[in-house]
Design a protein around this motif. Structure first.
Motif, mmCIF file in Angstrom:
data_model
loop_
_atom_site.group_PDB
_atom_site.id
_atom_site.type_symbol
_atom_site.label_atom_id
_atom_site.label_comp_id
_atom_site.label_asym_id
_atom_site.label_seq_id
_atom_site.Cartn_x
_atom_site.Cartn_y
_atom_site.Cartn_z
ATOM 1 N N ASN A 21 0.816 -1.211 0.000
ATOM 2 C CA ASN A 21 0.000 0.000 0.000
ATOM 3 C C ASN A 21 0.855 1.268 0.000
ATOM 4 O O ASN A 21 0.336 2.366 0.209
ATOM 5 N N GLY A 48 -5.867 -6.672 6.518
ATOM 6 C CA GLY A 48 -5.895 -5.308 7.022
ATOM 7 C C GLY A 48 -5.053 -5.183 8.266
ATOM 8 O O GLY A 48 -4.818 -6.169 8.971
ATOM 9 N N ALA A 65 -3.946 -0.072 6.758
ATOM 10 C CA ALA A 65 -3.869 -0.550 5.372
ATOM 11 C C ALA A 65 -4.866 -1.680 5.170
ATOM 12 O O ALA A 65 -5.099 -2.487 6.074
ATOM 13 N N VAL A 66 -5.413 -1.729 3.968
ATOM 14 C CA VAL A 66 -6.353 -2.784 3.593
ATOM 15 C C VAL A 66 -5.890 -3.365 2.263
ATOM 16 O O VAL A 66 -5.554 -2.623 1.340
ATOM 17 N N GLN A 68 -5.974 -4.922 -1.380
ATOM 18 C CA GLN A 68 -6.816 -4.593 -2.538
ATOM 19 C C GLN A 68 -8.046 -5.500 -2.606
ATOM 20 O O GLN A 68 -9.147 -5.050 -2.895
ATOM 21 N N SER A 69 -7.864 -6.767 -2.297
ATOM 22 C CA SER A 69 -8.951 -7.744 -2.386
ATOM 23 C C SER A 69 -10.060 -7.518 -1.363
ATOM 24 O O SER A 69 -11.159 -8.054 -1.504
ATOM 25 N N ARG A 71 -11.001 -4.283 -0.239
ATOM 26 C CA ARG A 71 -11.447 -2.886 -0.258
ATOM 27 C C ARG A 71 -12.915 -2.782 -0.636
ATOM 28 O O ARG A 71 -13.485 -3.660 -1.266
ATOM 29 N N GLY A 72 -13.515 -1.678 -0.209
ATOM 30 C CA GLY A 72 -14.910 -1.418 -0.532
ATOM 31 C C GLY A 72 -15.892 -2.077 0.409
ATOM 32 O O GLY A 72 -17.101 -2.050 0.174
ATOM 33 N N GLY A 76 -11.465 -0.507 6.304
ATOM 34 C CA GLY A 76 -10.604 0.577 6.772
ATOM 35 C C GLY A 76 -11.256 1.354 7.906
ATOM 36 O O GLY A 76 -10.631 1.636 8.936
ATOM 37 N N ALA A 102 -4.950 9.929 2.395
ATOM 38 C CA ALA A 102 -6.259 9.604 2.970
ATOM 39 C C ALA A 102 -6.861 10.722 3.813
ATOM 40 O O ALA A 102 -7.600 10.462 4.767
ATOM 41 N N PHE A 105 -10.710 10.524 3.952
ATOM 42 C CA PHE A 105 -11.128 9.362 4.732
ATOM 43 C C PHE A 105 -11.097 9.699 6.225
ATOM 44 O O PHE A 105 -12.058 9.448 6.953
#
Length: 144
Positions: A21, A48, A65-66, A68-69, A71-72, A76, A102, A105
């Motif tokens: 990340n 994460g 950090a999260v 990519q797989s 995320r959403g 986080g 971020a 966020f």
């Protein structure tokens, strides 16, 4: 997703996640792990991380950090809330952080942008403030 306290065997996975990340990982050692938490997926893989680095009654929120797989999914946010709960339980009165990517966020999570030099001397002397995070990183703070 399950959030739990980091264990010694999580160190390599945490470092890989941070590096993936674009976050500093060189100073993440076994000594910091007692104040780190990880999120793991249904297969037990670390997807994460978040850490606290304590400085008196303040703490540096770091290493959020999260993968990519994962995320959403709100992970986080959940990791940040978890770390804030840990900080409150430990009577930390302020949470600080540095970020280059971020800001929005963390603003949604209640952090405000502050002058980096308003941090305590102890925080300013930390590896994150003094060496790893660029001067262009945005400094943010939240009362816990």
């Amino acid at each position: 997703m399950k959030i739990r306290a980091a264990r010694s065997e999580d160190l390599d996975a945490i470092k890989a996640l941070l590096e993936g990340n674009g976050l500093p990982a060189t100073d993440v050692t076994h000594d910091l792990l007692p104040d780190f938490s990880v999120a793991e997926d249904a297969d037990g893989l670390v997807v994460g991380s978040v850490g606290l680095e304590r400085f008196g009654t303040s703490a540096l929120l770091r290493s959020l950090a999260v993968a990519q797989s994962a995320r959403g999914l709100g992970l986080g946010h959940n990791l940040a809330v978890h770390a804030e709960g840990v900080a409150r339980a430990a009577s930390m009165s302020e949470l600080w952080l540095l970020t280059t990517t971020a800001v929005e966020f963390f603003q949604r999570a209640g952090y405000t942008v502050v002058n980096r030099n308003s941090a305590s001397e102890e925080l300013l002397a930390s590896t994150q403030f003094s060496q790893l995070c660029p001067a262009s990183a945005v400094c943010m703070k939240k009362e816990s």
